[in-house]
Design an enzyme around this catalytic site. Structure first.
Site, short mmCIF file in Angstrom:
data_model
loop_
_atom_site.label_atom_id
_atom_site.label_comp_id
_atom_site.label_asym_id
_atom_site.label_seq_id
_atom_site.Cartn_x
_atom_site.Cartn_y
_atom_site.Cartn_z
CG ASP A 18 -1.74 1.18 1.40
OD1 ASP A 18 -2.35 1.62 0.41
OD2 ASP A 18 -1.81 1.72 2.53
CG ASP A 70 -2.11 7.49 0.63
OD1 ASP A 70 -1.13 8.21 0.34
OD2 ASP A 70 -3.14 7.44 -0.06
CD GLU A 81 -4.17 7.78 4.66
OE1 GLU A 81 -4.75 7.83 3.55
OE2 GLU A 81 -3.87 6.71 5.22
NE ARG A 96 -12.15 9.41 1.39
CZ ARG A 96 -11.13 8.57 1.40
NH1 ARG A 96 -9.97 8.93 1.93
NH2 ARG A 96 -11.24 7.37 0.86
CB SER A 145 -2.11 3.33 -3.71
OG SER A 145 -2.73 4.37 -2.99
N GLY A 146 -5.17 2.67 -3.04
CA GLY A 146 -6.50 3.22 -3.25
C GLY A 146 -6.45 4.72 -3.47
CE LYS A 160 -4.99 -0.77 -1.69
NZ LYS A 160 -4.48 -0.22 -0.42
CG ASP A 167 -2.48 2.18 6.59
OD1 ASP A 167 -3.14 3.08 7.14
OD2 ASP A 167 -2.35 2.10 5.36
CG ASN A 220 -7.86 0.37 1.54
OD1 ASN A 220 -7.28 0.49 2.61
ND2 ASN A 220 -7.47 1.00 0.45
#
Length: 298
Positions: free
Chosen positions: A84, A86, A93, A134, A177-178, A222, A245, A248
């Site tokens: 991942d 962030d 983030e 967001r 990554s998301g 992922k 972390d 997700n």
């Protein structure tokens, strides 16, 4: 003896002592420890342990800033790394950072976005829904905020060493990554990942569109990348390492041969047995049996 218990001390806070090693060895009914790094990391051969036993050892060492990692003694060095971005490979983030940079334009936006991020990463909100909501808050903000946010990005300690060492030992490496490709492209280059995958933030001219291109790269994606890379490398899941972390990341952490929760959110810490709570990303190398002398420092 079919398992290995690995102790890794945060050298900025403590030194791994003989007392620490003896305590863990006794609780694990283990044998003589092998040093991976003086005062920092050891391997303790042991019989198979339950998650409750591992937690008991972790609790016994909780005041010592020592991470407790566990796995089979065979085939420890992984052939696939999926990480991942962030709050894992970087301290930031990045979506929150974009919003924070916009505070002077839209007061309160940074806190509003960060609050949704926290709930999403702890599994309280569906990831795709939270991402869209967001990003929508960024509508019509200047795209130059991305460059401003990038200036604040900090690569986490051990990130470059982790990737370089695994690549030097023929592992396939991917940043998944998301977040957004705008950032993963830069972080992947900085850390040396072979490939990167993330979401595409829509930009119209010099303004943020407030949308993200579909489909959303989330938890299932992922896991799909982990599966694809394992197949490409002709590696069983047992030979893969995933690190993250947030909620997700859970599907890939559950599936990988070594799933590592890195300074993770509560929902992840509750479920994932192997956790880096105190140290750097170098702990992911010690967990594979690498000695400090084996590390490729960059």
């Amino acid at each position: 003896m079919t398992a290995i218990l690995t102790l890794v001390a945060n050298r900025e806070a403590t030194t791994l002592t003989r007392e620490d090693i003896d305590l863990a060895t006794t609780l694990a009914a283990g044998r003589t420890a092998a040093t991976l790094s003086d005062g920092e990391a050891v391997d303790i051969p042991c019989t198979p342990l339950t998650p409750a036993q591992i937690d008991a050892i972790r609790t016994a060492l909780s005041s010592r800033f020592i991470d407790v990692l566990y796995g089979p003694s065979e085939d420890r060095r992984k052939r696939v790394l999926v990480a991942d971005m962030d709050s894992t490979m970087v301290a930031n983030e990045t979506l929150d950072d974009i919003a924070a940079q916009a505070e002077s334009l839209r007061p309160g936006l940074g806190g509003e976005v960060a609050a949704v991020t926290r709930r999403s990463m702890n599994g309280e909100i569906d990831f795709a829904t939270s991402l869209r909501s967001r990003v929508a808050l960024l509508h019509d903000l200047p795209a130059s905020l991305l460059e401003q946010a990038w200036k604040e990005v900090r690569i986490n300690k051990g990130a470059k060493t982790l990737v370089a060492t695994m690549k030097a030992n023929s592992a396939v490496t991917a940043l998944v990554s998301g977040g957004f490709t705008w950032f993963t492209d830069r972080v992947a280059k900085a850390c040396g990942f072979a490939e990167h995958h993330a979401n595409t933030l829509d930009i119209h001219g010099d303004r943020l569109a407030g949308t993200v291109s579909e489909p959303i790269l989330g938890p299932d994606s992922k896991l799909a990348h982990l599966t694809r890379l394992a197949c490409t490398a002709h590696a069983p899941f047992a030979a893969t390492l995933a690190i993250g972390d947030g909620a997700n990341d859970l599907p890939m952490l559950r599936t990988a041969g070594l799933g590592l929760a890195y300074h993770a959110k509560p929902a992840v810490r509750r479920e994932i047995v192997n956790r880096i709570d105190h140290g750097t990303l170098c702990a992911a190398l010690f967990a594979q049996g690498y000695r400090r002398a084996d590390f490729v420092e960059v």
